[in-house]
Motif scaffolding. Sequence first.
Motif, PDB file in Angstrom:
ATOM      1  N   GLN A   1       0.823  -1.202   0.000  1.00 26.90           N
ATOM      2  CA  GLN A   1       0.000   0.000   0.000  1.00 26.90           C
ATOM      3  C   GLN A   1       0.865   1.263   0.000  1.00 26.90           C
ATOM      4  O   GLN A   1       0.535   2.254  -0.645  1.00 26.90           O
ATOM      5  CB  GLN A   1      -0.925   0.002   1.218  1.00 26.90           C
TER       6      GLN A   1
ATOM      7  N   LYS B   1       3.904   1.543  -1.315  1.00 26.38           N
ATOM      8  CA  LYS B   1       4.474   1.708  -2.656  1.00 26.38           C
ATOM      9  C   LYS B   1       3.439   2.310  -3.610  1.00 26.38           C
ATOM     10  O   LYS B   1       3.747   3.209  -4.406  1.00 26.38           O
ATOM     11  CB  LYS B   1       4.960   0.362  -3.181  1.00 26.38           C
ATOM     12  N   THR B   2       2.208   1.835  -3.541  1.00 21.79           N
ATOM     13  CA  THR B   2       1.146   2.366  -4.409  1.00 21.79           C
ATOM     14  C   THR B   2       0.901   3.848  -4.127  1.00 21.79           C
ATOM     15  O   THR B   2       0.749   4.659  -5.055  1.00 21.79           O
ATOM     16  CB  THR B   2      -0.147   1.577  -4.200  1.00 21.79           C
ATOM     17  N   ALA B   3       0.879   4.216  -2.850  1.00 30.61           N
ATOM     18  CA  ALA B   3       0.655   5.616  -2.481  1.00 30.61           C
ATOM     19  C   ALA B   3       1.780   6.507  -3.002  1.00 30.61           C
ATOM     20  O   ALA B   3       1.534   7.627  -3.477  1.00 30.61           O
ATOM     21  CB  ALA B   3       0.533   5.742  -0.964  1.00 30.61           C
TER      22      ALA B   3
ATOM     23  N   GLU C   1       3.743   5.881  -5.645  1.00 31.16           N
ATOM     24  CA  GLU C   1       3.639   5.940  -7.108  1.00 31.16           C
ATOM     25  C   GLU C   1       2.547   6.911  -7.546  1.00 31.16           C
ATOM     26  O   GLU C   1       2.697   7.615  -8.551  1.00 31.16           O
ATOM     27  CB  GLU C   1       3.364   4.549  -7.656  1.00 31.16           C
ATOM     28  N   ASP C   2       1.467   6.947  -6.783  1.00 27.52           N
ATOM     29  CA  ASP C   2       0.357   7.837  -7.134  1.00 27.52           C
ATOM     30  C   ASP C   2       0.653   9.292  -6.772  1.00 27.52           C
ATOM     31  O   ASP C   2       0.121  10.210  -7.409  1.00 27.52           O
ATOM     32  CB  ASP C   2      -0.922   7.388  -6.418  1.00 27.52           C
ATOM     33  N   GLY C   3       1.500   9.506  -5.765  1.00 31.30           N
ATOM     34  CA  GLY C   3       1.693  10.856  -5.256  1.00 31.30           C
ATOM     35  C   GLY C   3       2.954  11.558  -5.706  1.00 31.30           C
ATOM     36  O   GLY C   3       3.118  12.757  -5.433  1.00 31.30           O
TER      37      GLY C   3
ATOM     38  N   ASP D   1       5.957  12.508  -8.794  1.00 38.24           N
ATOM     39  CA  ASP D   1       6.158  12.696 -10.230  1.00 38.24           C
ATOM     40  C   ASP D   1       7.162  11.656 -10.732  1.00 38.24           C
ATOM     41  O   ASP D   1       8.334  11.698 -10.348  1.00 38.24           O
ATOM     42  CB  ASP D   1       6.693  14.103 -10.484  1.00 38.24           C
ATOM     43  N   PRO D   2       6.738  10.717 -11.582  1.00 36.32           N
ATOM     44  CA  PRO D   2       7.656   9.669 -12.047  1.00 36.32           C
ATOM     45  C   PRO D   2       8.825  10.197 -12.866  1.00 36.32           C
ATOM     46  O   PRO D   2       9.831   9.509 -13.024  1.00 36.32           O
ATOM     47  CB  PRO D   2       6.755   8.747 -12.877  1.00 36.32           C
TER      48      PRO D   2
END
Length: 565
Positions: A121, A123-125, A127-129, A131-132
């Motif tokens: 969870q 890691k997902t947060a 990635e979503d938050g 800037d890649p």
Amino acid sequence: MALDNRDGVWKSGKGKGRRTPKGRQLDDTAWADVQALLGDRPRRRDLLIEFLHLIQDAYGCLSAAHLRALAEEMRLSQAEVYEVASFYAHFDIVKEEDAPPPALTIRVCDSLSCELAGAAQLKTALEDGLDPAKVRVLRAPCMGRCDTAPVLEIGHNHIDHATPEKVDAAIAAGDTHPHLPDYETFSAYQKAGGYAVLADLRANGDWEAVQDTILASGLRGLGGAGFPSGKKWGFVRGNPGPRYLAVNGDEGEPGTFKDRFYLERQPHLFLEGMLIAAWAVEAETCFIYMRDEYPAVLQILRREIKALEDAGIVAPGYIDLRRGAGAYICGEESAMIESIEGKRGIPRHRPPFVAQVGVFGRPTLVHNVETLLWVARISREGPEVLSSTEKNGRTGLRSYSVSGRVAHPGVYLLPAGSTITDIIDAAGGMAEGHVFKAYQPGGPSSGLLPASINDVPLDFDTLQPLGTFIGSAAVVVLSDQDRARDAALNMLRFFEDESCGQCTPCRVGCEKAVKLMQADAWDQPLLTDLCTAMADASICGLGQAAPNPIKLVMTHFPDEVDGSA
């Protein structure tokens, strides 16, 4: 007869000949970059990994031009440099047509303890938050900080009990460097009597007497193999020199963090034990192979080795600190030696054993970090420091790395006869709201045992009748809120990622096991056959032990894998 030029034998003019050799051409600017980084260091083949680190640290990746220049500088083929660089997870190879990675990388640990603490969870947060284009978020294997799960590494700064808010704060502050804990420095250790035993042994010691003392204590290898430590000395000493000592500091077994715990507090206790063992076998050089996931430890060791050199206790260069590059397989002693030699960490076939043919083909004594801590204590305090402790018919002390669903994860020094109940009690009992269900006694290689098996001492030789072993004493506790089959799948995914790929049973077996274990109902006959093939035919301990989580879950948690639950 004269040949006519029209026959194509002779050509005139510019022609279509090649002006450069085939392959990637040497770029002068990249070559100058590499020469500047390497400075006056010797261009030895065994330093290849160290040089790759220099480039990776300076430029954030390994460009094709820099790899070509490094090959030129070291007089190696490009293939040799590439195969080593591509073997290790911490090197980012960027070809001409590829974009370099973002300036900042975050590695989120996904080992069992961190998964239980919500790493997926997290890691997902992230990635979503984030800037890649500016921050790269990767999953990573165990970082040896299971007591503070979930953990991530931002640059070289580890964030314990990580949250997106802590990451945002670290990025805003530019806090991407390791933080050194308070530890016992050289001067403090020496004032407390440190290195007096080493000095006395060097002046008047009998190595066989010291070996007898180590044997009398009952000390066994604490990296997982459990071989009587003193016996190694005689094996190595019995071979003609030059001889070496290699310290296995690649503490990569998920759930294990005892070596880091001690090195961040008492590095000189380890260093004195290492120098005593090196004296005993007349080692010409001591190699310390330390995992790259421990940047603070690496910095501490660099600083304290320099202090030893300045004090005249060791000659400059006698202790050669080597930095791993993210490869669990290098915890296997022969793979570690291959890496010390600047190669891929591929385990060797045995015999010959490393006591005969080790680093650079010479007799080599290999010890674990904690083992050498005990060598120093035993030499100072006598064998009774270990042998006087008895419990449940077992003798000695063990450092248990305890994590998972316990109230107070950490390293606990307990009698070797301690049961899982004793260990959970030492860790403050179960975490609030959790009921004890299962435990991993010695890292993923040991698989899982149910809570009902709670009266067996977690020590060498006691768990083999149960189809498992103590290994590195990495204890991960599961509760009624966890599924054993999910834990086993986490372990096999780790082995799939970390297999060196040398042997088919391990390389293919781990991949097939992961696929089969994702079914609602496991194909248990097929998995059993697969486990047998892997255990019987794999070259090293990784493939031989990887089936243990599968076999033990099928034995002790059948309702989770037969599709009935």
